[in-house]
Every structure is written in C-alpha cells, then in structure tokens.
Design a protein around this motif. Structure first.
Motif, PDB file in Angstrom:
ATOM      1  N   LEU A  43       0.815  -1.210   0.000  1.00 55.79           N
ATOM      2  CA  LEU A  43       0.000   0.000   0.000  1.00 55.79           C
ATOM      3  C   LEU A  43       0.852   1.266   0.000  1.00 55.79           C
ATOM      4  N   LEU A  44       2.137   1.116   0.301  1.00 54.11           N
ATOM      5  CA  LEU A  44       3.027   2.276   0.273  1.00 54.11           C
ATOM      6  C   LEU A  44       3.228   2.812  -1.133  1.00 54.11           C
ATOM      7  N   MET A  45       2.900   2.019  -2.138  1.00 54.99           N
ATOM      8  CA  MET A  45       3.062   2.457  -3.519  1.00 54.99           C
ATOM      9  C   MET A  45       1.905   3.312  -3.998  1.00 54.99           C
ATOM     10  N   LEU A  46       0.882   3.442  -3.166  1.00 53.79           N
ATOM     11  CA  LEU A  46      -0.294   4.206  -3.557  1.00 53.79           C
ATOM     12  C   LEU A  46      -0.212   5.628  -3.024  1.00 53.79           C
ATOM     13  N   ASP A  47      -1.085   6.477  -3.542  1.00 46.05           N
ATOM     14  CA  ASP A  47      -1.138   7.853  -3.070  1.00 46.05           C
ATOM     15  C   ASP A  47      -1.758   7.905  -1.677  1.00 46.05           C
ATOM     16  N   PRO A  48      -1.491   8.985  -0.915  1.00 43.56           N
ATOM     17  CA  PRO A  48      -2.118   9.116   0.409  1.00 43.56           C
ATOM     18  C   PRO A  48      -3.642   9.016   0.313  1.00 43.56           C
ATOM     19  N   GLY A  49      -4.226   8.200   1.149  1.00 45.97           N
ATOM     20  CA  GLY A  49      -5.675   8.029   1.172  1.00 45.97           C
ATOM     21  C   GLY A  49      -6.220   7.114   0.102  1.00 45.97           C
ATOM     22  N   GLU A  50      -5.373   6.587  -0.774  1.00 43.31           N
ATOM     23  CA  GLU A  50      -5.846   5.711  -1.837  1.00 43.31           C
ATOM     24  C   GLU A  50      -6.187   4.330  -1.281  1.00 43.31           C
ATOM     25  N   ILE A  51      -7.231   3.727  -1.851  1.00 45.66           N
ATOM     26  CA  ILE A  51      -7.721   2.446  -1.368  1.00 45.66           C
ATOM     27  C   ILE A  51      -7.504   1.369  -2.422  1.00 45.66           C
ATOM     28  N   MET A 221      -1.259   1.395  10.114  1.00 45.16           N
ATOM     29  CA  MET A 221       0.158   1.064  10.040  1.00 45.16           C
ATOM     30  C   MET A 221       0.886   2.318   9.571  1.00 45.16           C
ATOM     31  N   PRO A 222       2.193   2.387   9.721  1.00 43.56           N
ATOM     32  CA  PRO A 222       2.902   3.612   9.319  1.00 43.56           C
ATOM     33  C   PRO A 222       2.617   4.023   7.881  1.00 43.56           C
ATOM     34  N   LEU A 223       2.021   5.197   7.713  1.00 36.96           N
ATOM     35  CA  LEU A 223       1.659   5.792   6.424  1.00 36.96           C
ATOM     36  C   LEU A 223       0.586   5.000   5.686  1.00 36.96           C
ATOM     37  N   VAL A 224       0.017   3.996   6.311  1.00 37.49           N
ATOM     38  CA  VAL A 224      -0.932   3.115   5.621  1.00 37.49           C
ATOM     39  C   VAL A 224      -2.185   2.952   6.469  1.00 37.49           C
ATOM     40  N   VAL A 225      -3.334   3.030   5.811  1.00 35.23           N
ATOM     41  CA  VAL A 225      -4.625   2.761   6.439  1.00 35.23           C
ATOM     42  C   VAL A 225      -5.345   1.737   5.574  1.00 35.23           C
ATOM     43  N   ASN A 226      -5.712   0.603   6.157  1.00 33.76           N
ATOM     44  CA  ASN A 226      -6.354  -0.458   5.386  1.00 33.76           C
ATOM     45  C   ASN A 226      -7.684  -0.839   6.043  1.00 33.76           C
ATOM     46  N   PRO A 227      -8.811  -0.601   5.349  1.00 37.14           N
ATOM     47  CA  PRO A 227     -10.120  -0.879   5.957  1.00 37.14           C
ATOM     48  C   PRO A 227     -10.447  -2.367   5.942  1.00 37.14           C
ATOM     49  N   GLY A 228     -11.291  -2.750   6.869  1.00 37.81           N
ATOM     50  CA  GLY A 228     -11.719  -4.142   6.928  1.00 37.81           C
ATOM     51  C   GLY A 228     -12.871  -4.310   7.899  1.00 37.81           C
ATOM     52  N   ARG A 229     -13.254  -5.559   8.079  1.00 35.75           N
ATOM     53  CA  ARG A 229     -14.379  -5.876   8.954  1.00 35.75           C
ATOM     54  C   ARG A 229     -13.861  -6.542  10.230  1.00 35.75           C
ATOM     55  N   ILE A 230     -14.404  -6.084  11.352  1.00 33.37           N
ATOM     56  CA  ILE A 230     -14.044  -6.609  12.665  1.00 33.37           C
ATOM     57  C   ILE A 230     -15.143  -7.545  13.148  1.00 33.37           C
ATOM     58  N   LEU A 429      10.015   6.820   0.305  1.00 32.58           N
ATOM     59  CA  LEU A 429       9.555   7.054  -1.071  1.00 32.58           C
ATOM     60  C   LEU A 429       8.068   7.399  -1.088  1.00 32.58           C
ATOM     61  N   CYS A 430       7.310   6.730  -0.261  1.00 33.55           N
ATOM     62  CA  CYS A 430       5.870   7.013  -0.190  1.00 33.55           C
ATOM     63  C   CYS A 430       5.630   8.457   0.246  1.00 33.55           C
ATOM     64  N   LEU A 431       6.385   8.886   1.268  1.00 37.08           N
ATOM     65  CA  LEU A 431       6.187  10.233   1.797  1.00 37.08           C
ATOM     66  C   LEU A 431       6.685  11.302   0.842  1.00 37.08           C
ATOM     67  N   GLN A 432       7.700  10.966   0.025  1.00 35.38           N
ATOM     68  CA  GLN A 432       8.317  11.946  -0.874  1.00 35.38           C
ATOM     69  C   GLN A 432       7.846  11.774  -2.319  1.00 35.38           C
ATOM     70  N   ASN A 433       6.663  11.200  -2.508  1.00 40.92           N
ATOM     71  CA  ASN A 433       6.102  11.043  -3.859  1.00 40.92           C
ATOM     72  C   ASN A 433       7.023  10.258  -4.797  1.00 40.92           C
ATOM     73  N   GLY A 434       7.585   9.191  -4.268  1.00 44.74           N
ATOM     74  CA  GLY A 434       8.383   8.302  -5.097  1.00 44.74           C
ATOM     75  C   GLY A 434       9.827   8.694  -5.257  1.00 44.74           C
ATOM     76  N   LYS A 435      10.289   9.680  -4.501  1.00 41.43           N
ATOM     77  CA  LYS A 435      11.675  10.118  -4.621  1.00 41.43           C
ATOM     78  C   LYS A 435      12.313  10.181  -3.240  1.00 41.43           C
TER      79      LYS A 435
END
Length: 954
Positions: A43-51, A221-230, A429-435
């Motif tokens: 999920l770090l390869m995605l944009d912030p907030g991307e699902i 998780m760090p820089l990552v939010v993953n939705p699911g069912r509890i 890389l995730c935080l710096q837009n791939g750089k």
C-alpha cells in the motif's frame, strides 16, 4: 494502563558488548512487517488516502511482436485495481511494477483484436500518457515517471473483460471530476463495495463461537490505512481486510493471548484502539481506528467484558513512583509516557519521541561525568540557541493570532523517516512522492544534524527511540546499498557518520543509552517531561518556557468529525499529518524529581562483620535498564545484640511471625505506642481505657479509665513517666505513670479529637486533628513541669471544609498533612499557616496519612480501599493502588510501608521496588492501629475487637 515497556534486552553496557541480541523480543521497527511480506506490491506504492480494492490475474501482451511470438513474450502477473490507479505486478521480479494513474489515462476499453494464436478477445487496453515504474530488478529505488503516450494490453485469465471494466471505468470517470465530486464518488464506491462484503464465517476457528460484535474499522500502520471488517466472538477477535494485501485473508487473535488493550487518539480524534498480545513488545499486534469514539468505546468495552480476556496488571499506574525510586530506567519511563500520551510505533504522526541528551559530538572521548557534555533539558530544542530563539521571539511579537514560535514540530512523519531512511526506504519514497530527498538534506551525519537543530530556522526535531537501543543500531547503516545520491561536496551518501567517540553504530547507541541513564540526566529529565508531556506543554507556562508550536499540533484545536466540507476536512487531515501532533498532556503539575541514589551505608555492626570475613549486606544487582549498581541494605539497628543487626529489614519482614496476642480492651484499639526501653506497650481504645502491657512478663500493668468518651490517640513521653491521650470529649489528657492518674486536662477543640501527633525534638510541636474541621498546632515543652501540667500554647489553627480525621508532621516540623471526612488531603506550611496543595484523593473518610521517612512523599489510605502516594514537592500522585478493602492505618519504616485493612491483614510494601512483599494476618478483625519498633524488630497490631497481636522475627 500502558503497554509492557520494561524490556529485558540482555545489554551489558559496562563491558561494551551485547549478548543474545537475536533473542531480544522486540517487535519495534514497523518496517519488519513489510520486509516479511512476500508480495512486492504494498500500500506504500499508492497515493495518500488511496484504497486498494482487488486484483485480477492477467498477462501483459507485448504490442511490438508478431502474433506468433506473443505467447512466448507475454508477462504473467496481477493487475490491481485501486481508487486512483491500476498497478501491474509481474511475476518476473526483474521487471518493474507499473502504475497507471487514472488521471493520466485517456481510456480503458475492451480490446477486440486477435491477440494471440488462440484468437481470444478477453482482453482490455489501457491508453495512457504517463506510467510509473517501481522496483525494477526488485530493488528499492526512486520511482521512474515516464511521460510518453503508451498503449498496454492485458489478457484477463479467469474473468470476462466486462467484469473488470465495470469498476475500472467507473474509477476512471471519477478521476475526471473536481476534487470534491471525485472524493464523494469514491466514497460512494467504497461504501457500496464494503457493504457487499460480509465477514466470511467459514474463517471462524470454532463453529461454536458466539458472535459478540461485528463492525468495520481501519487497520493503522505507518503511512498506511487499510479498511476491513471486525468480528468479536467469545473466543477470538478477527480482522478481515476488504482486500487481499495482508499476508493472511483473516487476522485472528485469541482473546486469551491479549495482554493489553489501549484506547488511542488518531489524527486528533479519540477513535483508536491498540491491542498487544505480547508482554515484551513495544509494538502492538493490531492498531484499529473506528468511525467514531462511540464505536471505539463499544469495541473496547465488549473486549474487556469477555471472560477470556485477562489483561495483565503491569502496575504501570505507579510507573512515576517506580521511576523515582530507580526501579524503572529513564528510557523505559519515557517509553511509558509516550504510550500514555498516545504515541505509537504504528502511527508516524505520533511516533514515540525521545530527547537529544548529548551536546558533545566532537570529542574523541565521551566524558559522561562532565555536565557540559549534556544538552540543557530544561529548554525545548528550539530555545537552545539564544540567537535563534531571539529571532523566533521577534517574529512572534509581530505575528497575528494564533501565534507560534516554531513553524515546524519536534516530531513529524518526515522527521521520523529522516532518521529511518536506511531502514524504511519504501516509507520514505511514499512520503516523498516516489523520490528520496535531495542528498544534501538526507541524514548523513549525527554532528551535522545536531548543528542543524541548533541553528536552522525550521529544524527543531528531537530524536526517536532507536537512537537509545543498541539492538536497533542498524538504522544508521546502509545495509541495502540504497542509491542515496551524491552531495554538492562530491561525497556519496552511505552510512551515517558517527562522532569520533563511537567505535561503531552499536557502540554509538550504547553510549547514548548510558548517557540517558546517567545521574545528570536522572536529575534533570523531569524538566524535559514538563515540556513534552506536562504542564509546560501549552498555555501560559508554555509561553514562559518558549515552547509554543503551530496551533494545529495541539489536541482540541479542530474537530474533524464536525467539519462537513470534505475538502476542508481533507486539508486539515493533511496539515495534522504534516505538522505533527503534540502528545496528550499527562501532567498538569510540575513532574516529580527522581530521587538521588543513596550513598552506600554501613553500620558499625556491619563493619565488624566485614572484619570477620562474614558476608556483607551490600550486594550487586542488575537493574531493568541493564546497568550494574551497588545495592544498599538498610540495617535496623547498630545494636549487635538485636536479632536483625546482620540482615536487611527485608529479611526481617520475611521472618515475622505472630509471637503473642492478648485482649485487654472491650472495643477497637485506636492507637498503640511502645516505650523507649521496649518493655511496655501503651494502648488506648474506644472503651475509654488506657492500658499498659508488659512485653517481657506478658501481663497487664495498668488499666485506667481516662474519661467517659472513646480515646483516639496517644503519645508517650520519652522518660516513660507521662502519657498524653486524645479523646472524643474534645480534650487532651495527661496521665502520670508514677501517680497513676490523670494530672492535667486541656480543652483543645470543639469536637472530638481524631488524632494527635507529637515529635520529641528540641522545638517540640504537638498537632491535633478534630472533627470540628480544624487542626491545631501547639508549642509544648519536651518535659512536664513540677506542677504536672502540659506547657502547651496554640500557635496555629488550620481550618478545613469538613471534619479532620488524621494528620502527620514532617520530621523538621515545618509541614503538616491532614486528611478529612470528605476524602480530601491537605498539605500545610506551619509557619505561614497556608495550604500548599489540596487534593480530593479519596471517596469517604481518609483514615490515615503518613510522611515517608525522608519527608519527600506522603501516603494516604481511606475507606475507599485506595492507597495513594503523592510527591510533596510537586503534588503529583506517583502511586495508587486499589486494594478493594477499607484501609485503616499505616506505618512507614525505611523503604517499607505497612498497611492495615478491614480484613485483619497487614500488607507490607517495598516502596523502592513498588511491590507487596509480605502479608501478616493472625486475626480476622480489622487492623485499626500499628506500631513498629525498629530496634527490636517488633510489629504490634491493634484490632477492631480489642485484641492486640505482637509480631517478631522467627
């Protein structure tokens, strides 16, 4: 309740070596989870907030070959559908992952031409003007953004093209909308998809599990939010993500394995819950954020209420006291405070923060005995340079509200990843837009970074825990051979440059930890705690301390859930993540000072014992922080004839046994005293009688009916000729042992006297507490005159809101503590007759209060069953224990606190280690009074039914 932070790390600081590092149970570095993941996609390869929604098995069809070569040249992989992009993850790890941002796609259509020899048409075509390549040759490196127009054709292996296009084209259309409409459309798609995904009950481990609660949540998780069912059942807690990005389709946690459950604040909202299944872990097993505080509390309450959940009692509500007494290291205590302040390794916006300790990064040898080696912990990092601070203040004066001194924060995701770049490059890389950041701005040198936080106008960052953990020192090394670039001076960025006094990265972190645990830091760490977690964190005190940050970093600055505009809400969320967050405020008063380590003590008897080559009382032990120190044992007496002269008081306690008991009174024994020659026990009771009992002959010597009202307290004069007794008849009565009668009576109060306290010193003071809501302080002679009168003069009258039940004086008779019927505890200055502090510590009667032998602490116990200890200097409660039994009396001897309760039990607490070490019980009736003679190692208990029990070492 905090997470278990006292970690046994097997570090031998004294010998500069580490043993069994591989066995250290430290799930601390968040990067480990991603490194263990076999799938290259994250999920770090995605944009912030991307699902990430789902993926499809596909073949990438080359377009530059003949149809006959297609079968050989096609690339098999997975095409992942996300809310803002498509990502192709090829099986061949030498090939890069390819990301197709929807905003850079012209169209996604069904491909109708013959693709291969089989003439299949189950394919789609992506026409785009930009792609992003990631992880070529399976190496972590900056993303490659290719701008040329390209067509990609994918053959779908197990589904029809219309099944794929239904979602992909909908997301493509959303990408063309304005931001507000785009976010609304994506939210609708997400809501619809997630509502159609029920929990897979076939994943239950036991068909007989009873379902308690089902809801949705986001795994943090760090820089990552993953939705699911509890799903919470009677046996387990399940988390089923709405996608397949996790290692397992359903995460399962046995309720019996859960050790800690903590409520958390996430993005300034109280919606988080963190679950630990290991007692020796800094990082939780599951961090969830729910939709609202109510839903979070519902999950928390339902979890706690399950019979299978046995949350570990770590005693961490008393961590401040444990730290004060040296039982908890400085590092472990700061980790505890971080956890209490909602800092978590799973949340980069609230990563645990640690102070810069050292200021010397130039010397060849590090001198930890030199004060100048250390940073000034009483100042925030931004105020260490007077010149820079003055520039901040000048700007502050001209700034409109809301004002701030520092435009940046001491802990942000960017600063955390600045330090952890080599350990967590994918996060960087995730935080710096791939750089990666510019080479000249990367973490290259410890000294350079320290100089920057002293001088640069936008750099006030503190450190992270890894700096003080030798077992995590590899974050300073470029072990993955990352290509981090070349600086303007021509030097290549590789490992972090260390100070000259460090042999290697492990030695560097070890010495930082030694500095953290030094006496200098121990004496000053409370100042930094005041700035970060305490009363100097915000408000007027923060302004005085030059500790003011941007307003959005403070809790309560905004309420995201009440912001209806999605764009505005998203903007505030981004700012909170970027600017960092001030920890939750824990202390409203100055933090207590750590007690100084006592000098080694040795009695005359011990000296003799040592000269005879016998075993000494001083031993060597290893503290929880790994340092070896000398342990001082307090010996009871210098009298070599006493049974305890060659052993510690702790050993005496272990050998205490009920030696004798007697019952002289018809009602509760309210007070006891042992004569200075240790031959007589004086006792008073609610039956209005004063009794004198011979310890040696074991029989009653005197029985005197003092008055017609219950007696509450007494004091025996040093010469043994007089006894001063307090009564419910509002008076003090002086009893002469020689004459066998009451020789003087002083009308002292307007209501019953609850307790008296008298110290036999040169400037003798007598203090009396009464139900008339007052405490009176009397100046009185140490001896009784020839007229057999008490030479007493009231010099102070201290008024309370309600009846006073107990009191105690400090050894220097300068201060007094009192407890009342409404549960309040007051700290008084006797000379000025003013209240220093007042706290509502108990519910109902405060039955007893006692100063510690060194007068630094005061203990109180009440009808509510709570035992509480307060630091006198700051007024901070440092210890609290709910015993579930009304507590009636206390006695504090050396480092040991004796507590008598309503069950007839005397519990003995080691107040250095903060743990109960013994339980004395020979009778079922409540213990109403305690007297302890150190020289004879005698404990005397007075009970509610009139019985007295004498305890001595076996």
């Amino acid at each position: 309740m905090g997470a278990a932070l006292a970690l046994q790390s097997n570090l031998e600081y004294g010998s500069h070596s580490i043993s069994n590092v591989s066995e250290v149970r430290l799930k601390m570095a968040f990067v480990q989870e991603f490194k263990d993941h076999r799938d290259r996609f994250s999920l770090l390869m995605l944009d912030p907030g991307e699902i990430y929604f789902e993926d499809f098995s596909v073949n990438l069809i080359p377009t530059d070959v003949s149809p006959t070569e297609t079968e050989e040249r096609k690339s098999r992989g997975r095409l992942k559908v996300c809310s803002k992009s498509l990502v192709f993850d090829p099986q061949d790890t030498s090939q890069p992952l390819i990301k197709f941002p929807f905003q850079r796609c012209d169209k996604i259509i069904e491909h109708e031409q013959a693709l291969i020899a089989r003439q299949t048409t189950n394919a789609i075509a992506i026409h785009c003007k930009q792609i992003v390549e990631m992880k070529a040759d399976n190496m972590i490196s900056p993303f490659k953004f290719k701008q040329n127009r390209t067509n990609f054709i994918f053959e779908l292996n197990y589904c029809k093209s219309e099944d794929f296009l239904a979602t992909a084209c909908q997301l493509l259309r959303a990408s063309t909308l304005p931001t507000l409409d785009h976010d609304s459309m994506i939210a609708a798609i997400v809501f619809s998809r997630q509502n159609r995904v029920p929990f897979d009950t076939s994943r239950l481990d036991n068909l007989f599990e009873k379902i308690v609660l089902e809801t949705t949540a986001e795994r943090i998780m760090p820089l990552v939010v993953n939705p699911g069912r509890i799903l919470l059942t009677s046996d387990r807690l399940y988390f089923q993500p709405f996608n397949n990005v996790e290692n397992v389709p359903v995460m399962k946690f046995k309720l019996t394995d859960i050790k800690f459950i903590l409520k958390r604040r996430f993005l300034q909202q109280h919606v988080g819950i963190e679950i630990y299944c290991s007692e020796a872990s800094h990082r939780s097993d599951l961090y969830l954020a729910l939709a609202s505080e109510e839903e979070r509390d519902k999950l928390y309450d339902d979890l706690i209420s399950q019979e299978s959940v046995k949350v570990v009692d770590t005693g961490q509500e008393n961590m401040t006291y444990r730290w004060q007494t040296g039982q908890v290291s400085n590092f472990d205590y700061l980790m505890f405070l971080n956890s209490e302040a909602d800092r978590s390794f799973n949340d980069l916006t609230q990563y645990p923060v640690m102070p810069w300790i050292l200021a010397d990064y130039c010397s060849t040898n590090l001198d930890l005995e030199e004060p100048l080696t250390y940073r000034d912990l009483s100042k925030p990092i931004g105020a260490l340079s007077p010149e820079r601070l003055q520039r901040f203040k000048d700007r502050y004066k001209e700034m409109p509200a809301p004002k701030f001194l520092y435009g940046s924060h001491y802990s942000t995701p960017g600063f955390v990843l600045y330090y952890l770049l080599r350990k967590a490059p994918e996060h960087a890389l995730c935080l710096q837009n791939g750089k990666f950041d510019q080479p000249d701005r990367l973490f290259r040198s410890v000294k350079e970074t320290w100089d920057n936080v002293l001088d640069l106008p936008s750099d006030v960052k503190e450190l992270i825990p890894e700096f003080y953990m030798p077992e995590m020192a590899d974050f300073l090394e470029n072990r993955d051979n990352l290509q981090l670039g070349t600086r303007q001076d021509g030097s290549k960025v590789n490992d972090v440059d260390l100070p000259l006094w460090a042999e290697d990265t492990v030695d560097f972190c070890r010495k930082l930890r030694q500095a953290m645990e030094s006496e200098h830091v121990s004496r000053n760490l409370h100042h930094w705690i005041d700035l970060i977690f305490g009363y100097k964190q915000k408000g007027e005190e923060a302004e005085k301390a030059d500790n003011v940050f941007y307003y959005l970093t403070y809790e309560g600055a905004i309420d995201l859930k009440n912001i209806s505009n999605p764009e505005e809400r998203a903007s505030f969320r981004a700012q909170i993540m970027e600017f960092g967050q001030i920890p939750k405020q824990i202390f409203q008063k100055p933090h207590p000072v750590r007690f100084e380590k006592p000098e080694p003590e040795q009695t005359a008897t011990e000296s003799i014992s040592n000269s005879e080559n016998t075993t000494t009382e001083n031993g060597i032990y290893e503290t929880s922080n790994g340092f070896v120190e000398e342990k001082t044992c307090h010996v009871i007496s210098d009298d070599s004839q006493t049974p305890s002269s060659k052993q510690s008081f702790r050993e005496v306690i272990d050998r205490l046994a009920a030696q004798h008991s007697y019952k002289l009174h018809k009602d509760a024994v309210t007070a006891l005293r042992i004569s200075t020659d240790q031959k007589i026990i004086y006792s008073v009771s609610k039956d209005a009688h004063l009794k004198l009992y011979s310890i040696e002959d074991k029989h009653q010597l005197r029985s005197i009916n003092i008055c017609n009202m219950p007696l509450s307290s007494l004091a025996a004069m040093p010469d043994g000729n007089f006894v001063l007794v307090a009564s419910w008849d509002n008076s003090l009565h002086l009893y002469s042992v020689d004459f066998g009668r009451v020789v003087d009576t002083i009308p002292a109060h307007d209501d019953a006297i609850a307790q008296l306290c008298w110290h036999n010193t040169e400037a003798a003071l007598l203090a009396t507490a009464s139900w008339d809501s007052s405490v009176k302080v009397w100046s009185c002679s140490r001896t009784i005159d020839d007229r057999k009168k008490v030479d007493a003069c009231c010099i102070a009258e201290l008024e309370h809101e309600t009846g006073v039940t107990c009191l105690d004086l400090t050894s220097d008779q300068a201060s007094l503590v009192s407890g009342t019927k409404d549960g309040s505890v007051y700290f008084w200055d006797i000379q000025s007759q003013t209240v220093h502090r007042h706290s509502h510590s108990h519910v109902g009667n405060v039955n007893t209060v006692k100063f510690s032998p060194d007068d630094k602490l005061v203990a109180s116990a009440g009808e509510d069953g709570y035992l509480r200890v307060v630091d006198i200097l700051t007024g901070t409660e440092v210890f609290a224990k709910n015993t579930s039994q009304p507590l009636r009396c206390l006695a504090w001897v050396n480092d040991f606190l004796f507590v008598g309760d309503a069950r007839g039990v005397v519990s003995v607490w080691d107040m250095v280690k903060v743990e109960p070490i013994a339980s004395l019980q020979d009778h079922d009736n409540a213990v109403c009074s305690l007297e302890i003679c150190q020289t004879s190692a005698t404990v005397v208990c007075g009970h509610d039914d009139g019985k007295t029990v004498i305890w001595k070492p076996r």
